[in-house]
Design a protein around this motif. Structure first.
Motif, short mmCIF file in Angstrom:
data_model
loop_
_atom_site.label_atom_id
_atom_site.label_comp_id
_atom_site.label_asym_id
_atom_site.label_seq_id
_atom_site.Cartn_x
_atom_site.Cartn_y
_atom_site.Cartn_z
N LEU A 42 147.07 -20.30 14.69
CA LEU A 42 146.65 -21.69 14.56
C LEU A 42 147.83 -22.57 14.92
CD1 LEU A 42 144.74 -23.96 13.46
CD2 LEU A 42 145.75 -23.52 11.20
N GLY A 43 147.58 -23.59 15.77
CA GLY A 43 148.70 -24.42 16.23
C GLY A 43 148.78 -25.79 15.56
N HIS A 44 147.66 -26.48 15.55
CA HIS A 44 147.70 -27.83 14.97
C HIS A 44 146.30 -28.33 14.68
CE1 HIS A 44 147.54 -28.27 19.42
NE2 HIS A 44 146.61 -29.14 19.11
N VAL A 45 146.27 -29.38 13.90
CA VAL A 45 145.01 -30.03 13.54
C VAL A 45 145.20 -31.52 13.79
CG1 VAL A 45 143.46 -30.56 11.61
CG2 VAL A 45 144.50 -28.29 11.79
N GLU A 46 144.19 -32.14 14.38
CA GLU A 46 144.24 -33.60 14.53
C GLU A 46 143.30 -34.23 13.52
OE1 GLU A 46 143.12 -35.28 18.32
OE2 GLU A 46 143.77 -37.30 17.73
N LEU A 47 143.90 -35.01 12.61
CA LEU A 47 143.11 -35.67 11.58
C LEU A 47 142.98 -37.16 11.89
CD1 LEU A 47 144.19 -34.26 8.10
CD2 LEU A 47 142.18 -33.69 9.49
N LEU A 48 141.83 -37.70 11.57
CA LEU A 48 141.60 -39.13 11.73
C LEU A 48 141.75 -39.83 10.39
CD1 LEU A 48 138.42 -38.95 14.00
CD2 LEU A 48 140.84 -39.07 14.67
N THR A 49 142.30 -41.04 10.46
CA THR A 49 142.43 -41.81 9.22
C THR A 49 142.12 -43.28 9.49
OG1 THR A 49 143.94 -42.66 7.54
CG2 THR A 49 144.94 -42.04 9.64
N PRO A 95 138.52 -45.47 13.32
CA PRO A 95 137.64 -46.18 12.39
C PRO A 95 137.05 -45.26 11.32
CG PRO A 95 136.99 -46.47 14.71
CD PRO A 95 137.95 -45.35 14.66
N THR A 96 137.31 -43.98 11.42
CA THR A 96 136.72 -43.06 10.46
C THR A 96 137.73 -41.98 10.07
OG1 THR A 96 134.84 -41.60 10.07
CG2 THR A 96 135.78 -41.57 12.28
N THR A 97 137.28 -40.98 9.35
CA THR A 97 138.14 -39.87 8.92
C THR A 97 137.57 -38.57 9.46
OG1 THR A 97 136.89 -39.77 6.85
CG2 THR A 97 138.94 -41.06 6.83
N GLY A 98 138.19 -37.47 9.08
CA GLY A 98 137.74 -36.16 9.53
C GLY A 98 138.67 -35.58 10.58
N MET A 99 138.22 -34.53 11.22
CA MET A 99 139.05 -33.84 12.19
C MET A 99 138.57 -34.10 13.61
SD MET A 99 139.69 -29.74 12.68
CE MET A 99 138.26 -29.54 13.77
N ARG A 100 139.48 -34.47 14.47
CA ARG A 100 139.10 -34.66 15.88
C ARG A 100 139.15 -33.36 16.65
NH1 ARG A 100 141.37 -39.76 18.92
NH2 ARG A 100 139.54 -40.71 17.94
N VAL A 132 124.93 -32.49 7.43
CA VAL A 132 125.62 -33.22 8.51
C VAL A 132 126.53 -32.24 9.26
CG1 VAL A 132 127.19 -35.12 9.06
CG2 VAL A 132 125.53 -35.34 7.16
N ARG A 133 126.57 -32.36 10.56
CA ARG A 133 127.34 -31.43 11.38
C ARG A 133 128.77 -31.95 11.63
NH1 ARG A 133 125.83 -30.85 16.36
NH2 ARG A 133 126.20 -28.63 16.67
N GLY A 134 129.65 -31.01 11.87
CA GLY A 134 130.99 -31.32 12.39
C GLY A 134 131.99 -31.85 11.39
N ARG A 135 131.74 -31.64 10.13
CA ARG A 135 132.64 -32.23 9.15
C ARG A 135 133.84 -31.32 8.81
NH1 ARG A 135 130.94 -35.34 4.30
NH2 ARG A 135 129.91 -33.45 3.57
N PHE A 136 134.79 -31.94 8.15
CA PHE A 136 136.07 -31.32 7.84
C PHE A 136 136.18 -31.16 6.33
CE2 PHE A 136 140.49 -32.30 6.54
CZ PHE A 136 141.17 -31.27 7.16
N HIS A 137 136.68 -30.01 5.91
CA HIS A 137 136.86 -29.79 4.47
C HIS A 137 138.31 -29.97 4.04
CE1 HIS A 137 136.62 -27.72 0.52
NE2 HIS A 137 135.40 -28.19 0.52
N HIS A 138 139.23 -29.22 4.62
CA HIS A 138 140.64 -29.45 4.27
C HIS A 138 141.60 -28.77 5.24
CE1 HIS A 138 140.04 -25.55 2.01
NE2 HIS A 138 141.26 -25.32 2.45
N VAL A 139 142.84 -29.23 5.20
CA VAL A 139 143.93 -28.57 5.93
C VAL A 139 144.96 -28.15 4.89
CG1 VAL A 139 145.22 -30.72 6.35
CG2 VAL A 139 145.58 -28.75 7.84
#
Lengths: 315, 315, 315, 315
Positions: free
Chosen positions: B11-18, B63-68, B212-219
């Motif tokens: 695993l290399g990286h995660v892009e999170l939205l805030t 404008p939102t949160t979650g993982m890109r 709902v599809r495509g959601r993020f739980h945690h990093v």
């Protein structure tokens, strides 16, 4: 660019010789917290509580001490075949053995210093008897109710008269990467650390100043937390075990360590690596200089003399 | 027998939205102890002190949160090509991107739930500026003088409406092994844990009950010792961070954990796996039943309700 | 049988001299994690996060190093009066001082080696400013977000040319009990540990082989867990602090320790005593022989030479 | 100003009743790591490895569960006489008993809720048999080679129908200080913590909502490190012990805790206080409000219902 090799999955087991079999077995089980999974001939098969294989230590009564052989498990039958072909081409092969209580056919070879290796794929998984069934099913065996209870075999350290030759050999034979090394001012390789997977090392070689070939430096079991090593020190103290050095943190590989000698004189380490893993597929070997090594371990502890001279069998 | 696949290194990286970029950045740096290695556009690139790459977290104002997106590094250029070919054949490819500040060309695809993945080989190694040079040269950066100072990125957890479909997909796309899973009494897969290397998991999927599809739980970031997680809890408390649950030990994977929400609502975990690794190349998936899961976490802590419902972006 | 004396409640503070005031202050705050609570003249008042008094360390710029005085807090005004009367009768009194920023009137006296002590009752409680208010109200101040964050002052160690005289003096002056001592083969007292409460010691004296009177060996702050001391070692390493010895466990008193030198040369210890307390009102002094001490610390670490020779000011 | 009272040195022992004597004894020795030092009548005398007295737990077979009595050791014969006089004047005295295997004459009295206390001075020090001689002579007994090996008795918790009455009683009887308390919105005292020495508490009382008098909540043994409590949780899990709640950190007193029920139902706690001590002779009672308590434990864990209702004997 050559691709990295992933043919060998992990270090499997070490066979140690002891000329004090009863005392050694008592040490490895009652003090060090390993479990016996079987006996055959002069050997007792031992393992840590979360080792998935039948054994990771084969303790064999003999007129001397040291290591008889080390075993690595291949990632697949195909991978095993590839390694055997490569090793045969290198001219250091010994041939196939039938395996033992713990695993199936194994191909044996020797390193340039004369240590015997074997690689195998077919293994025997440890199946806990009812009284050893763990509360959590993702664990091989229940946690022993002993202060020292290592989770798994971690690595071994061999002595070699020519570590530079070893540095060339191991990657070719096992597909290992060299993660760290010590290069002295005169160009001599003082030590070399190898890994076949994400652990920072599964075997290390350090220079045998006595000039004797094929000797053994230590075998290491991993515990979950550094605090467990501090606790272990008290248990060794209470049981009259010779504590050689530690607990402290290695500068090389950053392992938190404690070294003791089992009753027959073979050196045993307890270690904790924290969360440190080698994840980079193109990890660049870290080279330590003679000057850097003279600073001692990470927090300044001087490396004690016996660490450079004591190996088994005695020189 | 098919050989295991080792094409993806880690695993290399995660892009999170805030949608609270200043507060989120303050959390990830001042409280969680990550370091900033660069900025580009709306994104700040962050990493833990021993992450060898330029970044493991890309924090992007939005404008939102979650993982890109999530990125995995391939083991070699050849391995990358093999994975791209396999993924294209699966029909879920998106195509190549140029990469960003942290890495070179990346091939993007989506999982059955719509999460965006990318795989790449060329990466940018973190080079510490003089004031961040570590005392020990086998470490990427000096240890931050903060209570919370994770060593490296560990894993992420995504939500999916159909985890069974994911269980089929990930091994084909990444070559991952399924190390553990939860199968409910009605046959629904409640959760699934995957690894491409010796870590027990680099990504987990759990069922999104909201549909709902495509959601993020945690990093999750890894710290070296369980005690560091206990200390972290005090720092979160002192800083008014929402502690959702923990510290406690998961029954699944036995990870010692602590969950908090960063100011924008994305869930973040600190974890310690002890010495537990998946070394068996033929590891047999551990399956937990609904009954077993109802017992709660390893030492009996009930899984709190928000753990099943809270994801980002909000449903 | 005489009753035990409980007139002195606890060690209150130590005043250290430094000829490198800026570097020393940087060390004690940024590295060691103490907080500044005030300044007066050439002195900065410092404390650990859960010290309830205004200060436990008074750092004073001076042309030299070492300890200017040590303060103990009495259990009540009546107890203070009893101690003053006893000390005056012993003929070693110096007289009353007005106190300073941190406490009220103090009675000063000197020990047989010339170290200056003071006892006081009226004290100034630390009142945290809003940004230092702790999340838990039973704590003096919030936990600093630094790796090293000691909870409280623990003890100090002084050097003396005649420890046997000190062993006689301290119980008479302070009402202390002698918990442990080292008696060499020739009858010389090599070291002596004293307590006025349930801590195993609040002051220790060891023999000054240089024959110089009135010197200082070290001051110690207590952290909550042994693991915190291991972490501290990394912070000292990263910050170029001289680590003298440790981490290891003392045989005497079983304290887990780490010794460093602050920039001006005064020795500082971080320590953890676990759950060990002296609860017996009739505790019997533990006496260690020369042979026992030659075994080194608890797990075999040899006591390094500088530990016997380095004190401040330099001899 | 009245002087603080130091007549009572420390909590000495607790006598627990069990209607499952064999299972309870197995729990306290094999699982909890206490040692048996003697038997008399229906009682077995147990202690932790560094308890200096003959016993700290007297386990007595009986038709029911709960606590038969609690013993405190006085600081001197004179102090014992002072306490007896004070207690007799309070009108709650029961009278003298001869003591038992573990100590000499004891004066018994009851608290307002009917619990039986005794105070004594003459005690029997534990003398280890040769096989239990510790490696370090400043320790009562060698460290047991068990995962759970508490160092010493720490405190007990009793239930009371009227905690406000207890808050008035205990300081008068024992000379204790009230270190912390919970005062509900209606003025009811929900809980109260007392100490006679530098420990933050040796006895706590919490409100018995059932209205039954004289019940027992839990007894606590202290371990050296928080990590030991995490390890203990695994041992309880492997041995089928009911884990009620924890590991977690109390907001009140900041103790790191784990609660289990021994086979007969008596609650047992393992705890670690870190370096936290009550050193101030004029410590100001910390009062927690109902709102503060509803936040749960320090890191947010909700206090589970059984903690408020389960006591022994059953109501």
């Amino acid at each position: 660019m050559d691709e990295p090799i992933f043919d060998i999955a992990h270090l499997g087991h070490v066979e140690l010789l002891t000329d004090k079999p009863d005392e050694s077995l008592d040490f490895f089980t009652r003090v060090l917290g390993l479990s016996e999974s079987g006996r055959e001939g002069e050997s007792v098969f031992l393992r840590a509580f979360d080792d998935y294989e039948f054994h990771t230590l084969k303790l064999t009564a003999a007129p001397t001490t040291g290591m008889r052989h080390v075993g690595y498990r291949a990632a697949s039958p195909q991978a095993l075949a590839r390694r055997v072909a490569a090793i045969e081409a290198m001219g250091c092969g010994i041939g196939w053995s039938d395996g033992d209580l713990g695993h199936g056919p194994a191909y044996r070879f020797h390193d340039p210093d004369g240590h015997v290796f074997e690689i195998y794929y077919e293994t025997r998984r440890y199946v806990p008897p009812p009284e050893e069934k763990p509360a959590l099913k993702n664990q091989a065996q229940r946690v022993p109710n002993r202060v020292i209870a290592p989770r798994r075999l971690d690595h071994l350290n061999l002595l070699a008269t020519d570590v530079a030759a070893i540095r060339d050999f191991v990657p070719k034979a096992l597909g290992s990467r060299v993660t760290e090394q010590i290069v002295l001012d005169d160009g001599t390789v003082g030590g070399c650390w190898f890994t076949v997977n994400n652990k920072s090392y599964d075997v290390a070689y350090t220079r045998d100043a006595t000039g004797v070939r094929g000797r053994f430096h230590h075998v290491t079991y991993a515990v979950d937390q550094r605090e467990h090593i501090l606790q272990a020190a008290d248990v060794f103290l209470e049981n009259g075990v010779h504590i050689e050095t530690g607990p402290h943190k290695h500068a090389v590989q950053q392992t938190f360590f404690l070294y003791v000698w089992e009753p027959a004189g073979n050196r045993v380490e307890l270690a904790n690596a924290g969360a440190r893993l080698i994840l980079a597929p193109d990890w660049q070997t870290v080279t330590w200089t003679q000057t850097e090594r003279m600073k001692g371990q990470a927090w300044g502890l001087k490396t004690i003399e016996s660490f450079h001279t004591h190996g088994t069998p005695p020189a």
